[in-house]
Design an enzyme around this catalytic site. Structure first.
Site, PDB file in Angstrom:
ATOM      1  N   ARG A 185       7.921  -9.820  -0.482  1.00 42.48           N
ATOM      2  CA  ARG A 185       6.384  -9.056  -0.501  1.00 42.48           C
ATOM      3  C   ARG A 185       5.669  -9.490   0.741  1.00 42.48           C
ATOM      4  O   ARG A 185       5.646 -10.345   1.275  1.00 42.48           O
ATOM      5  CB  ARG A 185       5.876  -9.655  -1.775  1.00 42.48           C
ATOM      6  CG  ARG A 185       6.574  -9.112  -3.030  1.00 42.48           C
ATOM      7  CD  ARG A 185       6.149  -7.748  -3.370  1.00 42.48           C
ATOM      8  NE  ARG A 185       7.018  -6.961  -4.458  1.00 42.48           N
ATOM      9  CZ  ARG A 185       7.886  -6.302  -4.313  1.00 42.48           C
ATOM     10  NH1 ARG A 185       8.579  -6.518  -3.289  1.00 42.48           N
ATOM     11  NH2 ARG A 185       8.412  -5.977  -5.472  1.00 42.48           N
ATOM     12  N   GLU A 214      -0.266  -1.581   1.166  1.00 40.55           N
ATOM     13  CA  GLU A 214       0.522  -0.296   1.206  1.00 40.55           C
ATOM     14  C   GLU A 214      -0.125   0.916   0.422  1.00 40.55           C
ATOM     15  O   GLU A 214      -0.828   0.773  -0.341  1.00 40.55           O
ATOM     16  CB  GLU A 214       1.928  -0.563   0.723  1.00 40.55           C
ATOM     17  CG  GLU A 214       2.715  -1.865   1.152  1.00 40.55           C
ATOM     18  CD  GLU A 214       3.968  -2.105   0.733  1.00 40.55           C
ATOM     19  OE1 GLU A 214       4.530  -1.334  -0.371  1.00 40.55           O
ATOM     20  OE2 GLU A 214       4.726  -2.737   1.035  1.00 40.55           O
ATOM     21  N   HIS A 233       8.533   0.580   3.176  1.00 37.07           N
ATOM     22  CA  HIS A 233       8.984   0.050   1.812  1.00 37.07           C
ATOM     23  C   HIS A 233      10.116   0.863   1.239  1.00 37.07           C
ATOM     24  O   HIS A 233      10.234   1.068  -0.026  1.00 37.07           O
ATOM     25  CB  HIS A 233       7.781  -0.223   0.985  1.00 37.07           C
ATOM     26  CG  HIS A 233       8.157  -1.114  -0.080  1.00 37.07           C
ATOM     27  ND1 HIS A 233       6.921  -1.897  -0.885  1.00 37.07           N
ATOM     28  CD2 HIS A 233       9.008  -1.682  -0.802  1.00 37.07           C
ATOM     29  CE1 HIS A 233       7.394  -2.742  -1.676  1.00 37.07           C
ATOM     30  NE2 HIS A 233       8.791  -2.555  -1.649  1.00 37.07           N
TER      31      HIS A 233
END
Length: 272
Positions: A185, A214, A233
């Site tokens: 993360r 993000e 991601h």
């Protein structure tokens, strides 16, 4: 899963007993739903942890290899049409890699790196033995081992305990030129400290699939840094993902009906 929608679903369905999240890090979504103690006690929450282990392990290996082989230098020389003198590249089989977290993802990463001959150090809050891991240290001790490693791979979830675990103190202790890969993360890495470590040369390369915010803001200096690889991601995606999640869901449904404990149950204290 939208946290607000999750909260509405739990409150509108008093007989609801189980929710499965598609994401491996579904604990963050459960936390963001701000459910009360009764709701957290009534409903079981599970995640898709483990489904993405192999794809993320491959990205981790890719990042460690890119750091060892100095991908930024190769890209720069190719762009400039520069045929330089030869140089000795790093060899992963001669490196020590610190893997933060030895859950399903961390174990997959450790196994893949061990298969390449790397010496792997892992972190865990429990006394565990993991195949392919030569030593296990408590997360509180990572700064002590930082000077001994050539690369570090984060697989940890985002919790209060892991926030900025890789901050200025840890990054400053790394061996000069070390490589950092983040497939856990984004909140685990202090990006301001990361940028400073890149500027000082303490970090030689960073391969990042996750970020503190993000989408990564357009004005983030990480976009244009020649020793940073930005992945949106996406490293966990796999053509088999939907099937594997469906199989996990079906297996958990069977366990629920049989009165057995569910796999990947969310810890509703630390939300991972």
């Amino acid at each position: 899963m939208n946290p607000a929608a999750l909260a509405r679903a739990v409150r509108a369905n008093p007989r609801l007993r189980w929710v499965h999240t598609m994401a491996a890090g579904g604990g963050n979504q459960v936390k963001a739903a701000e459910l009360n103690a009764e709701e957290l006690h009534r409903v079981l929450f599970t995640t898709s942890a483990g489904v993405h282990g192999r794809p993320l392990a491959e990205f981790a290996v890719f990042g460690v290899l890119a750091g060892a082989k100095d991908l930024p230098r190769l890209n720069r020389q190719q762009r400039d049409h520069e045929w330089s003198g030869r140089w000795t590249m790093g060899q992963v089989n001669q490196q020590t890699v610190l893997v933060l977290g030895l859950g399903g993802m961390g174990r997959a990463v450790a196994a893949a790196l061990h298969a390449l001959g790397a010496t792997v150090i892992g972190t865990s809050r429990r006394d565990v033995g993991v195949a392919g891991v030569s030593a296990v240290v408590h997360p509180a001790r990572i700064t002590e081992v930082a000077p001994t490693v050539d690369a570090v791979v984060n697989t940890l979830p985002g919790t209060e305990a892991t926030e900025h675990l890789m901050g200025k103190r840890f990054l400053s202790a790394l061996r000069p030129g070390a490589c950092l890969v983040n497939v856990g993360r984004g909140s685990v890495v202090d990006e301001t400290a990361l940028i400073d470590a890149l500027a000082s040369g303490r970090l030689g390369f960073a391969a990042l699939d996750v970020f503190e915010s993000e989408p990564l803001p357009a004005d983030s200096p990480l976009w244009d840094h020649d020793r940073v690889l930005v992945s949106p991601h996406t490293a966990a995606l796999d053509t088999a993902e939907d099937r594997l999640i469906a199989e996990l869901f079906a297996a958990n449904a069977t366990r629920l009906l049989d009165g057995r404990g569910l796999v990947n149950r969310v810890n509703t204290v630390e939300f991972y």
